[in-house]
Design a protein around this motif. Structure first.
Motif, PDB file in Angstrom:
ATOM      1  N   ALA A 250      35.082  28.904  45.417  1.00  0.00           N
ATOM      2  CA  ALA A 250      35.918  29.139  44.229  1.00  0.00           C
ATOM      3  C   ALA A 250      35.316  30.249  43.362  1.00  0.00           C
ATOM      4  O   ALA A 250      36.037  31.102  42.839  1.00  0.00           O
ATOM      5  N   ALA A 251      33.998  30.244  43.205  1.00  0.00           N
ATOM      6  CA  ALA A 251      33.343  31.289  42.404  1.00  0.00           C
ATOM      7  C   ALA A 251      33.478  32.651  43.081  1.00  0.00           C
ATOM      8  O   ALA A 251      33.809  33.653  42.440  1.00  0.00           O
ATOM      9  N   PHE A 252      33.228  32.698  44.385  1.00  0.00           N
ATOM     10  CA  PHE A 252      33.328  33.971  45.111  1.00  0.00           C
ATOM     11  C   PHE A 252      34.773  34.486  45.108  1.00  0.00           C
ATOM     12  O   PHE A 252      35.006  35.693  44.982  1.00  0.00           O
ATOM     13  N   ASP A 253      35.726  33.565  45.267  1.00  0.00           N
ATOM     14  CA  ASP A 253      37.142  33.962  45.311  1.00  0.00           C
ATOM     15  C   ASP A 253      37.534  34.793  44.087  1.00  0.00           C
ATOM     16  O   ASP A 253      38.415  35.653  44.173  1.00  0.00           O
ATOM     17  N   LEU A 254      36.888  34.538  42.940  1.00  0.00           N
ATOM     18  CA  LEU A 254      37.189  35.308  41.727  1.00  0.00           C
ATOM     19  C   LEU A 254      36.937  36.797  41.930  1.00  0.00           C
ATOM     20  O   LEU A 254      37.475  37.630  41.196  1.00  0.00           O
ATOM     21  N   TYR A 255      36.092  37.137  42.905  1.00  0.00           N
ATOM     22  CA  TYR A 255      35.728  38.542  43.111  1.00  0.00           C
ATOM     23  C   TYR A 255      36.232  39.081  44.448  1.00  0.00           C
ATOM     24  O   TYR A 255      35.803  40.141  44.894  1.00  0.00           O
TER      25      TYR A 255
ATOM     26  N   ARG B  57      37.956  28.896  34.545  1.00  0.00           N
ATOM     27  CA  ARG B  57      36.840  28.202  33.905  1.00  0.00           C
ATOM     28  C   ARG B  57      36.122  27.278  34.893  1.00  0.00           C
ATOM     29  O   ARG B  57      34.885  27.286  34.982  1.00  0.00           O
ATOM     30  N   GLN B  58      36.916  26.508  35.630  1.00  0.00           N
ATOM     31  CA  GLN B  58      36.303  25.571  36.583  1.00  0.00           C
ATOM     32  C   GLN B  58      35.481  26.325  37.626  1.00  0.00           C
ATOM     33  O   GLN B  58      34.369  25.915  37.965  1.00  0.00           O
ATOM     34  N   ALA B  59      36.000  27.443  38.095  1.00  0.00           N
ATOM     35  CA  ALA B  59      35.269  28.221  39.098  1.00  0.00           C
ATOM     36  C   ALA B  59      34.051  28.921  38.508  1.00  0.00           C
ATOM     37  O   ALA B  59      33.142  29.317  39.231  1.00  0.00           O
ATOM     38  N   SER B  60      34.015  29.074  37.171  1.00  0.00           N
ATOM     39  CA  SER B  60      32.933  29.829  36.539  1.00  0.00           C
ATOM     40  C   SER B  60      31.722  28.966  36.228  1.00  0.00           C
ATOM     41  O   SER B  60      30.580  29.392  36.431  1.00  0.00           O
ATOM     42  N   ASP B  61      31.941  27.775  35.673  1.00  0.00           N
ATOM     43  CA  ASP B  61      30.797  26.908  35.342  1.00  0.00           C
ATOM     44  C   ASP B  61      31.173  25.425  35.301  1.00  0.00           C
ATOM     45  O   ASP B  61      30.451  24.636  34.688  1.00  0.00           O
TER      46      ASP B  61
ATOM     47  N   GLN C 108      45.135  38.963  39.954  1.00  0.00           N
ATOM     48  CA  GLN C 108      45.303  38.440  41.316  1.00  0.00           C
ATOM     49  C   GLN C 108      44.321  37.311  41.621  1.00  0.00           C
ATOM     50  O   GLN C 108      44.614  36.414  42.388  1.00  0.00           O
ATOM     51  N   ARG C 109      43.144  37.374  40.994  1.00  0.00           N
ATOM     52  CA  ARG C 109      42.100  36.386  41.317  1.00  0.00           C
ATOM     53  C   ARG C 109      42.493  34.965  40.954  1.00  0.00           C
ATOM     54  O   ARG C 109      41.871  34.036  41.441  1.00  0.00           O
ATOM     55  N   VAL C 110      43.470  34.779  40.062  1.00  0.00           N
ATOM     56  CA  VAL C 110      43.891  33.419  39.726  1.00  0.00           C
ATOM     57  C   VAL C 110      45.332  33.154  40.170  1.00  0.00           C
ATOM     58  O   VAL C 110      46.028  32.325  39.599  1.00  0.00           O
TER      59      VAL C 110
ATOM     60  N   GLY D 233      32.297  31.527  21.652  1.00  0.00           N
ATOM     61  CA  GLY D 233      33.514  32.328  21.742  1.00  0.00           C
ATOM     62  C   GLY D 233      33.404  33.368  22.850  1.00  0.00           C
ATOM     63  O   GLY D 233      34.403  33.758  23.451  1.00  0.00           O
ATOM     64  N   GLN D 234      32.169  33.808  23.137  1.00  0.00           N
ATOM     65  CA  GLN D 234      31.969  34.835  24.157  1.00  0.00           C
ATOM     66  C   GLN D 234      32.585  34.420  25.496  1.00  0.00           C
ATOM     67  O   GLN D 234      33.245  35.216  26.152  1.00  0.00           O
ATOM     68  N   GLN D 235      32.358  33.171  25.912  1.00  0.00           N
ATOM     69  CA  GLN D 235      32.925  32.748  27.196  1.00  0.00           C
ATOM     70  C   GLN D 235      34.450  32.757  27.149  1.00  0.00           C
ATOM     71  O   GLN D 235      35.101  33.067  28.162  1.00  0.00           O
ATOM     72  N   ALA D 236      35.018  32.417  26.008  1.00  0.00           N
ATOM     73  CA  ALA D 236      36.481  32.446  25.910  1.00  0.00           C
ATOM     74  C   ALA D 236      37.003  33.864  26.153  1.00  0.00           C
ATOM     75  O   ALA D 236      37.976  34.058  26.885  1.00  0.00           O
ATOM     76  N   LEU D 237      36.341  34.856  25.549  1.00  0.00           N
ATOM     77  CA  LEU D 237      36.764  36.250  25.755  1.00  0.00           C
ATOM     78  C   LEU D 237      36.642  36.630  27.228  1.00  0.00           C
ATOM     79  O   LEU D 237      37.531  37.251  27.807  1.00  0.00           O
ATOM     80  N   GLU D 238      35.517  36.245  27.835  1.00  0.00           N
ATOM     81  CA  GLU D 238      35.299  36.600  29.238  1.00  0.00           C
ATOM     82  C   GLU D 238      36.320  35.917  30.137  1.00  0.00           C
ATOM     83  O   GLU D 238      36.823  36.505  31.095  1.00  0.00           O
ATOM     84  N   LEU D 239      36.645  34.658  29.825  1.00  0.00           N
ATOM     85  CA  LEU D 239      37.613  33.943  30.666  1.00  0.00           C
ATOM     86  C   LEU D 239      39.005  34.557  30.554  1.00  0.00           C
ATOM     87  O   LEU D 239      39.736  34.640  31.551  1.00  0.00           O
ATOM     88  N   VAL D 240      39.374  35.003  29.379  1.00  0.00           N
ATOM     89  CA  VAL D 240      40.694  35.629  29.225  1.00  0.00           C
ATOM     90  C   VAL D 240      40.735  36.937  30.010  1.00  0.00           C
ATOM     91  O   VAL D 240      41.702  37.211  30.739  1.00  0.00           O
ATOM     92  N   ALA D 241      39.666  37.739  29.905  1.00  0.00           N
ATOM     93  CA  ALA D 241      39.615  38.983  30.681  1.00  0.00           C
ATOM     94  C   ALA D 241      39.687  38.683  32.171  1.00  0.00           C
ATOM     95  O   ALA D 241      40.434  39.319  32.925  1.00  0.00           O
ATOM     96  N   LYS D 242      38.915  37.696  32.605  1.00  0.00           N
ATOM     97  CA  LYS D 242      38.887  37.319  34.026  1.00  0.00           C
ATOM     98  C   LYS D 242      40.259  36.854  34.513  1.00  0.00           C
ATOM     99  O   LYS D 242      40.662  37.132  35.638  1.00  0.00           O
ATOM    100  N   THR D 243      40.961  36.154  33.646  1.00  0.00           N
ATOM    101  CA  THR D 243      42.252  35.579  34.029  1.00  0.00           C
ATOM    102  C   THR D 243      43.362  36.623  34.081  1.00  0.00           C
ATOM    103  O   THR D 243      44.309  36.493  34.852  1.00  0.00           O
ATOM    104  N   LEU D 244      43.231  37.675  33.270  1.00  0.00           N
ATOM    105  CA  LEU D 244      44.339  38.630  33.148  1.00  0.00           C
ATOM    106  C   LEU D 244      44.128  39.957  33.862  1.00  0.00           C
ATOM    107  O   LEU D 244      45.090  40.586  34.278  1.00  0.00           O
ATOM    108  N   LEU D 245      42.892  40.425  33.970  1.00  0.00           N
ATOM    109  CA  LEU D 245      42.686  41.842  34.260  1.00  0.00           C
ATOM    110  C   LEU D 245      42.337  42.145  35.711  1.00  0.00           C
ATOM    111  O   LEU D 245      41.280  41.756  36.208  1.00  0.00           O
ATOM    112  N   ASN D 246      43.219  42.852  36.372  1.00  0.00           N
ATOM    113  CA  ASN D 246      42.868  43.538  37.609  1.00  0.00           C
ATOM    114  C   ASN D 246      42.234  44.875  37.229  1.00  0.00           C
ATOM    115  O   ASN D 246      42.472  45.383  36.131  1.00  0.00           O
ATOM    116  N   PRO D 247      41.431  45.470  38.143  1.00  0.00           N
ATOM    117  CA  PRO D 247      40.813  46.757  37.802  1.00  0.00           C
ATOM    118  C   PRO D 247      41.872  47.782  37.389  1.00  0.00           C
ATOM    119  O   PRO D 247      42.908  47.907  38.041  1.00  0.00           O
TER     120      PRO D 247
END
Lengths: 404, 404
Positions: free
Chosen positions: B132-137, A263-267, B8-10, A102-116
């Motif tokens: 793709a991985a770097f683009d996330l950041y 997700r694809q870009a992550s792993d 923005q990253r996605v 579940g941890q990766q799911a939480l991280e992926l949602v944060a990554k997908t939604l959150l700008n600083p």
């Protein structure tokens, strides 16, 4: 020099919210109520071994080839049907994504939604792993208190009115981590209505939903989703085995597309060999019957924990009385600092550990509480550890009181 | 509305660099030179099945419990000794981190180092998964051209002088993806000297290093690291099986600490069941003997690819002649657009696919090249597909030429 090369998100001067899970104590008497580990004596090892055999024999070489970012279709199908049956979420495998826990799911949602700086609501207290994942994307947090039937919706709406740009709300509605509280059905429905009204995404994290000692699972928050704005996350870690590293989420529309891309870009993808084995396990075995065994065991341990809190803790300490899940939450008088107590006296003198409350608050500013996990320990061990812990709490309380 | 909630990253308006790997073509005649899939007929399925059995029998229930973020210590030990033997990297298991494929290692390094706008050097062209991985950041990229013996160090030093804040350089030194080029030993040493001088981190990505058809592996760039500023990444995907989802990295000091923290927040840990199985496989089998079988197979396929380029392609197209790895790189005359050709005529008419050059450049601005992967296809299939592809290239070239 190297420190200057690090990104702000891993600033070594600020401890990770996850840092409290594994307090170091090599003493042979050490008893840890910290990490939420399931009881490995109940792992269905033989059935899972057979399931791995079945997967490898049935699929042959192609099982070991690159597959898809979304994950094994048969397992996604079984999980979609499971959450339909027990959570009243009408969905299909096309909306399920298999993740590394579940941890990766939480991280992926944060990554997908959150700008600083993007604004996020969390329950206060909230799960340390979610805070650690969100911290990577540097949000602005608003904590909303919990009541006995879940998040305080009046306080939430006040927060939403004050901060109309809030993008994401994170909740653990079932046997909440760290408090054990379950959100009422009425609040689930009202929460979705607020999300529609104030235009935010709900991240529903529900790894404990099957582990109600006395009640069947409630409908998921996602069951009330009318606009595809609830992302449901669960996991095989607590009801099967965490070493499978298999979580899953249900998402819709543009959110699903964006999550899959991240997700694809992550792993690239999770482990199809393991997915196929879980699929074979679920086909050959009755997971609900296994969960019934877990529930009976954890209920007994939870009762031992509550009994020991009543027996050994001072009246000034209050605690929750969970009827499911993995955790109990203790609140000490405000003058006590659970963080300092743990490292200064409780670990060195009593060789007992818990996770202090600071880890569960985004601002790390609530110091007088802690989380206890009971699932991995025998009732006698719980009694022994809680006796030692209670004595320490009493002594600390005595020391903190002014001499009359 | 949902689109506004995405980070923005996605950004869905900008295609992922990875989007070109799986072009859609359901035609039964379809031949894909796009994704870099290993030959699954050579997967050691029976030996790996036995290894899973061994792991589950030897470790029992605890194998399925939560473990550590760094991963199985025995496997880390074997990998540390392997890169010592073949890459001259003197390290220990304490410096090895097991990841979900090499892809996760790349993403974790980017996550650990890159604030938005931070400056990164990549080889031009460079691996799509890394981009793709770097683009996330959201970094600022500088591309440095390749020569026959690896990255152009003069061009690199010019770039470093102009941009003294460059933080990270990404390289695939062995049988480079996508060009097949290998960096000379002298350049490896000089590259580390530049990193020391200009204070940046080198991310060395080397999944193909064991797959030299004619030569033993060269010392890794990491072998010349004197200041702990090279992060070495490799994977079991290309020399064993990608479905194991097991990559690994070697890092030191504060970088290692920070990477482990980012890892824990991302997915807690990778799959210990699979790690234990790989450890059992490596103990019971000779991986180098297996790699010899792969090298013979891939050399034959590479030769078929080169022969078909000579037989069917117009003289105006140039191509690399790799002596290892998975890929060949074709450069067309500048007036041809490999992206448009692929979708407009080559897939619809010839049912052949490749990955167009745009995906391999951070600015997506080089349009007249493509990557060919040959490892997953039989020589006859390579010949047939390349014949069809060559005819399309010739026709496109003919159409593009002005009528005299």
């Amino acid at each position: 020099m190297m420190k200057d090369l690090l990104a702000q998100r891993v600033n070594p001067d600020v401890p990770s919210a996850l840092s409290g899970l594994f307090p170091k104590d090599d003493d042979p008497r050490a008893i840890s109520f910290a990490a939420g580990s399931p009881n490995e004596d109940l792992f269905p090892v033989q059935a899972m071994h057979t399931a791995f055999d079945t997967a490898m024999i049935n699929h042959g070489a192609h099982l070991f080839q690159y597959q898809t970012s979304q994950g094994n279709a048969d397992l996604r199908d079984q999980l979609a049907r499971r959450i339909g049956k027990w959570g009243q979420v009408q969905t299909t495998r096309d909306h399920v994504v298999l993740t590394v826990g579940g941890q990766q799911a939480l991280e992926l949602v944060a990554k997908t939604l959150l700008n600083p700086g993007d604004e996020v609501v969390v329950e206060a207290p909230s799960y340390v792993g979610a805070l650690a994942a969100f911290d990577l994307y540097a949000p602005t947090y608003y904590g909303v208190p919990l009541q006995n039937d879940g998040i305080d919706l009046n306080a939430l709406e006040d927060t939403l009115k004050q901060h109309p740009n809030i993008k994401l709300l994170y909740t653990v509605p079932d046997y909440h981590n760290p408090t054990g509280i379950t959100m009422s059905v009425a609040k689930r429905q009202q929460l979705v209505a607020l999300a529609n009204k104030y235009d935010f995404v709900i991240l529903e994290d529900s790894p404990y939903r099957d582990l109600g000692y006395e009640h069947l699972p409630l409908p998921a928050v996602k069951a009330f989703d009318t606009e595809g704005r609830v992302i449901f996350v669960s996991s095989m870690s607590k009801i099967l085995m965490p070493g499978l590293r298999t979580g899953w989420m249900v998402a819709d529309g543009g959110l699903l597309t964006a999550i899959l891309r991240a997700r694809q870009a992550s792993d690239l993808e999770a482990n199809n060999i393991v997915h196929a084995a879980i699929d074979a396990y679920l086909t050959a075995n009755d997971l609900d019957a296994h969960v019934d065994i877990l529930k009976a065991d954890y209920q007994r341990k939870c009762a031992a924990m509550i009994q020991s809190l009543e027996d050994y803790f001072p009246d000034e300490a209050t605690f929750t009385r969970p009827d499911g899940g993995f955790f109990d939450w203790v609140t000490l008088p405000e003058e006590l600092d659970a963080d300092a107590l743990l490292s200064d006296t409780i670990i060195p003198q009593a060789h007992v550990s818990y996770v202090p409350s600071t880890n569960f608050y985004p601002d790390r500013n609530v110091r007088n509480g802690f989380r206890l996990s009971f699932t991995g320990l025998a009732p006698e061990t719980i009694d022994e550890g809680m006796h030692r812990l209670g004595d320490q709490i009493k002594a600390a309380l005595h020391a903190a009181k002014p001499v009359v």
